[in-house]
Design a protein around this motif. Sequence first.
Motif, PDB file in Angstrom:
ATOM      1  N   GLY A   1      53.742  73.035  27.176  1.00  0.00           N
ATOM      2  CA  GLY A   1      54.232  72.036  28.119  1.00  0.00           C
ATOM      3  C   GLY A   1      53.167  70.977  28.321  1.00  0.00           C
ATOM      4  N   ALA A   2      53.576  69.807  28.799  1.00  0.00           N
ATOM      5  CA  ALA A   2      52.632  68.719  29.055  1.00  0.00           C
ATOM      6  C   ALA A   2      53.129  67.904  30.238  1.00  0.00           C
ATOM      7  CB  ALA A   2      52.477  67.835  27.817  1.00  0.00           C
ATOM      8  N   TRP A   3      52.195  67.290  30.960  1.00  0.00           N
ATOM      9  CA  TRP A   3      52.547  66.494  32.128  1.00  0.00           C
ATOM     10  C   TRP A   3      51.452  65.479  32.414  1.00  0.00           C
ATOM     11  CZ3 TRP A   3      51.062  71.526  32.032  1.00  0.00           C
ATOM     12  CH2 TRP A   3      49.903  71.870  32.733  1.00  0.00           C
ATOM     13  N   ILE A   4      51.784  64.530  33.251  1.00  0.00           N
ATOM     14  CA  ILE A   4      50.837  63.517  33.700  1.00  0.00           C
ATOM     15  C   ILE A   4      50.315  63.944  35.065  1.00  0.00           C
ATOM     16  CG2 ILE A   4      50.534  61.091  34.355  1.00  0.00           C
ATOM     17  CD1 ILE A   4      51.068  61.553  31.370  1.00  0.00           C
ATOM     18  N   GLY A   5      49.008  63.915  35.233  1.00  0.00           N
ATOM     19  CA  GLY A   5      48.388  64.272  36.508  1.00  0.00           C
ATOM     20  C   GLY A   5      47.747  63.058  37.150  1.00  0.00           C
TER      21      GLY A   5
ATOM     22  N   CYS B   1      50.459  59.876  23.355  1.00  0.00           N
ATOM     23  CA  CYS B   1      49.968  61.232  23.645  1.00  0.00           C
ATOM     24  C   CYS B   1      51.098  62.241  23.713  1.00  0.00           C
ATOM     25  CB  CYS B   1      49.177  61.248  24.952  1.00  0.00           C
ATOM     26  SG  CYS B   1      47.606  60.390  24.869  1.00  0.00           S
ATOM     27  N   THR B   2      52.169  61.904  24.410  1.00  0.00           N
ATOM     28  CA  THR B   2      53.269  62.870  24.554  1.00  0.00           C
ATOM     29  C   THR B   2      53.977  63.108  23.233  1.00  0.00           C
ATOM     30  OG1 THR B   2      54.765  61.136  25.371  1.00  0.00           O
ATOM     31  CG2 THR B   2      53.624  62.476  27.014  1.00  0.00           C
ATOM     32  N   THR B   3      54.080  62.086  22.392  1.00  0.00           N
ATOM     33  CA  THR B   3      54.682  62.283  21.069  1.00  0.00           C
ATOM     34  C   THR B   3      53.835  63.252  20.246  1.00  0.00           C
ATOM     35  OG1 THR B   3      55.719  60.104  21.100  1.00  0.00           O
ATOM     36  CG2 THR B   3      55.382  61.117  18.943  1.00  0.00           C
ATOM     37  N   ALA B   4      52.522  63.094  20.286  1.00  0.00           N
ATOM     38  CA  ALA B   4      51.627  63.993  19.546  1.00  0.00           C
ATOM     39  C   ALA B   4      51.711  65.413  20.091  1.00  0.00           C
ATOM     40  CB  ALA B   4      50.195  63.483  19.610  1.00  0.00           C
ATOM     41  N   LEU B   5      51.744  65.555  21.414  1.00  0.00           N
ATOM     42  CA  LEU B   5      51.806  66.888  22.024  1.00  0.00           C
ATOM     43  C   LEU B   5      53.157  67.549  21.779  1.00  0.00           C
ATOM     44  CD1 LEU B   5      50.009  66.146  25.400  1.00  0.00           C
ATOM     45  CD2 LEU B   5      49.128  67.523  23.500  1.00  0.00           C
ATOM     46  N   ARG B   6      54.215  66.769  21.814  1.00  0.00           N
ATOM     47  CA  ARG B   6      55.561  67.302  21.610  1.00  0.00           C
ATOM     48  C   ARG B   6      55.695  67.920  20.220  1.00  0.00           C
ATOM     49  NH1 ARG B   6      58.417  62.884  23.183  1.00  0.00           N
ATOM     50  NH2 ARG B   6      58.443  63.587  25.325  1.00  0.00           N
TER      51      ARG B   6
ATOM     52  N   MET C   1      40.485  41.739  21.558  1.00  0.00           N
ATOM     53  CA  MET C   1      40.983  43.090  21.615  1.00  0.00           C
ATOM     54  C   MET C   1      42.277  43.100  22.425  1.00  0.00           C
ATOM     55  SD  MET C   1      39.359  46.721  22.980  1.00  0.00           S
ATOM     56  CE  MET C   1      37.983  45.998  23.716  1.00  0.00           C
ATOM     57  N   THR C   2      43.294  43.815  21.947  1.00  0.00           N
ATOM     58  CA  THR C   2      44.562  43.926  22.639  1.00  0.00           C
ATOM     59  C   THR C   2      44.470  44.979  23.726  1.00  0.00           C
ATOM     60  OG1 THR C   2      45.708  43.384  20.595  1.00  0.00           O
ATOM     61  CG2 THR C   2      47.008  44.409  22.322  1.00  0.00           C
ATOM     62  N   LYS C   3      44.993  44.645  24.893  1.00  0.00           N
ATOM     63  CA  LYS C   3      44.988  45.595  26.002  1.00  0.00           C
ATOM     64  C   LYS C   3      46.037  46.683  25.754  1.00  0.00           C
ATOM     65  CE  LYS C   3      45.439  46.001  30.941  1.00  0.00           C
ATOM     66  NZ  LYS C   3      45.649  45.325  32.212  1.00  0.00           N
ATOM     67  N   VAL C   4      45.639  47.917  25.932  1.00  0.00           N
ATOM     68  CA  VAL C   4      46.538  49.053  25.786  1.00  0.00           C
ATOM     69  C   VAL C   4      47.137  49.355  27.149  1.00  0.00           C
ATOM     70  CG1 VAL C   4      46.687  51.502  25.218  1.00  0.00           C
ATOM     71  CG2 VAL C   4      45.181  50.009  23.891  1.00  0.00           C
ATOM     72  N   THR C   5      48.452  49.428  27.219  1.00  0.00           N
ATOM     73  CA  THR C   5      49.089  49.743  28.490  1.00  0.00           C
ATOM     74  C   THR C   5      49.097  51.251  28.709  1.00  0.00           C
ATOM     75  OG1 THR C   5      51.321  49.943  27.578  1.00  0.00           O
ATOM     76  CG2 THR C   5      50.604  47.737  28.302  1.00  0.00           C
ATOM     77  N   GLN C   6      49.128  51.644  29.962  1.00  0.00           N
ATOM     78  CA  GLN C   6      49.186  53.067  30.289  1.00  0.00           C
ATOM     79  C   GLN C   6      50.443  53.701  29.700  1.00  0.00           C
ATOM     80  OE1 GLN C   6      48.856  53.298  34.545  1.00  0.00           O
ATOM     81  NE2 GLN C   6      46.755  52.578  34.547  1.00  0.00           N
ATOM     82  N   GLY C   7      51.556  52.982  29.785  1.00  0.00           N
ATOM     83  CA  GLY C   7      52.813  53.517  29.252  1.00  0.00           C
ATOM     84  C   GLY C   7      52.746  53.789  27.764  1.00  0.00           C
ATOM     85  N   ARG C   8      52.144  52.869  27.012  1.00  0.00           N
ATOM     86  CA  ARG C   8      52.022  53.054  25.563  1.00  0.00           C
ATOM     87  C   ARG C   8      51.102  54.222  25.242  1.00  0.00           C
ATOM     88  NH1 ARG C   8      53.673  53.928  21.077  1.00  0.00           N
ATOM     89  NH2 ARG C   8      52.636  53.068  19.270  1.00  0.00           N
ATOM     90  N   LEU C   9      50.005  54.345  25.972  1.00  0.00           N
ATOM     91  CA  LEU C   9      49.088  55.462  25.766  1.00  0.00           C
ATOM     92  C   LEU C   9      49.784  56.791  26.057  1.00  0.00           C
ATOM     93  CD1 LEU C   9      46.301  56.622  25.164  1.00  0.00           C
ATOM     94  CD2 LEU C   9      45.661  56.134  27.533  1.00  0.00           C
ATOM     95  N   ILE C  10      50.540  56.847  27.125  1.00  0.00           N
ATOM     96  CA  ILE C  10      51.278  58.066  27.466  1.00  0.00           C
ATOM     97  C   ILE C  10      52.301  58.390  26.383  1.00  0.00           C
ATOM     98  CG2 ILE C  10      52.948  59.047  29.092  1.00  0.00           C
ATOM     99  CD1 ILE C  10      51.356  57.516  31.311  1.00  0.00           C
ATOM    100  N   ASP C  11      52.999  57.385  25.879  1.00  0.00           N
ATOM    101  CA  ASP C  11      53.981  57.610  24.806  1.00  0.00           C
ATOM    102  C   ASP C  11      53.334  58.211  23.568  1.00  0.00           C
ATOM    103  OD1 ASP C  11      56.015  56.601  26.388  1.00  0.00           O
ATOM    104  OD2 ASP C  11      56.044  54.626  25.398  1.00  0.00           O
TER     105      ASP C  11
ATOM    106  N   VAL D   1      44.386  57.624  32.580  1.00  0.00           N
ATOM    107  CA  VAL D   1      45.604  58.377  32.306  1.00  0.00           C
ATOM    108  C   VAL D   1      45.209  59.836  32.147  1.00  0.00           C
ATOM    109  CG1 VAL D   1      47.519  58.721  30.701  1.00  0.00           C
ATOM    110  CG2 VAL D   1      46.727  56.406  31.218  1.00  0.00           C
ATOM    111  N   ASP D   2      45.735  60.688  33.018  1.00  0.00           N
ATOM    112  CA  ASP D   2      45.427  62.113  32.988  1.00  0.00           C
ATOM    113  C   ASP D   2      46.585  62.864  32.339  1.00  0.00           C
ATOM    114  OD1 ASP D   2      42.915  62.087  34.577  1.00  0.00           O
ATOM    115  OD2 ASP D   2      44.240  61.288  36.118  1.00  0.00           O
TER     116      ASP D   2
END
Length: 84
Positions: free
Chosen positions: A25-29, A13-18, A1-11, A43-44
């Motif tokens: 609005g959206a932000w990381i908590g 999610c934010t693309t989908a939300l955008r 299994m390939t490890k998912v980086t936090q940065g990729r997960l955030i990218d 990742v919050d």
Amino acid sequence: MTKVTQGRLIDVCTTALRGHAAVRGAWIGGSGAKGRTDEWSDVDVQCLAEEADADGIFGVVEAAVEAGLGPFSLRYVIPTPTWH
């Protein structure tokens, strides 16, 4: 299994939300907002929208994550209301 980086997960999610019309609005908590992440951090991703749109927004983000990163291995849905 390939490890998912936090940065990729955030990218993903934010693309989908955008692209979602109901999201105001959206932000990381959590630790990400404080610059205190490590290899065990979650990742919050939080967003501002009407409550009635929540299920649709979750569906869009989940579909984007699965399409971009692969299927979920674990899903935990927090019971609502969470403020009790």
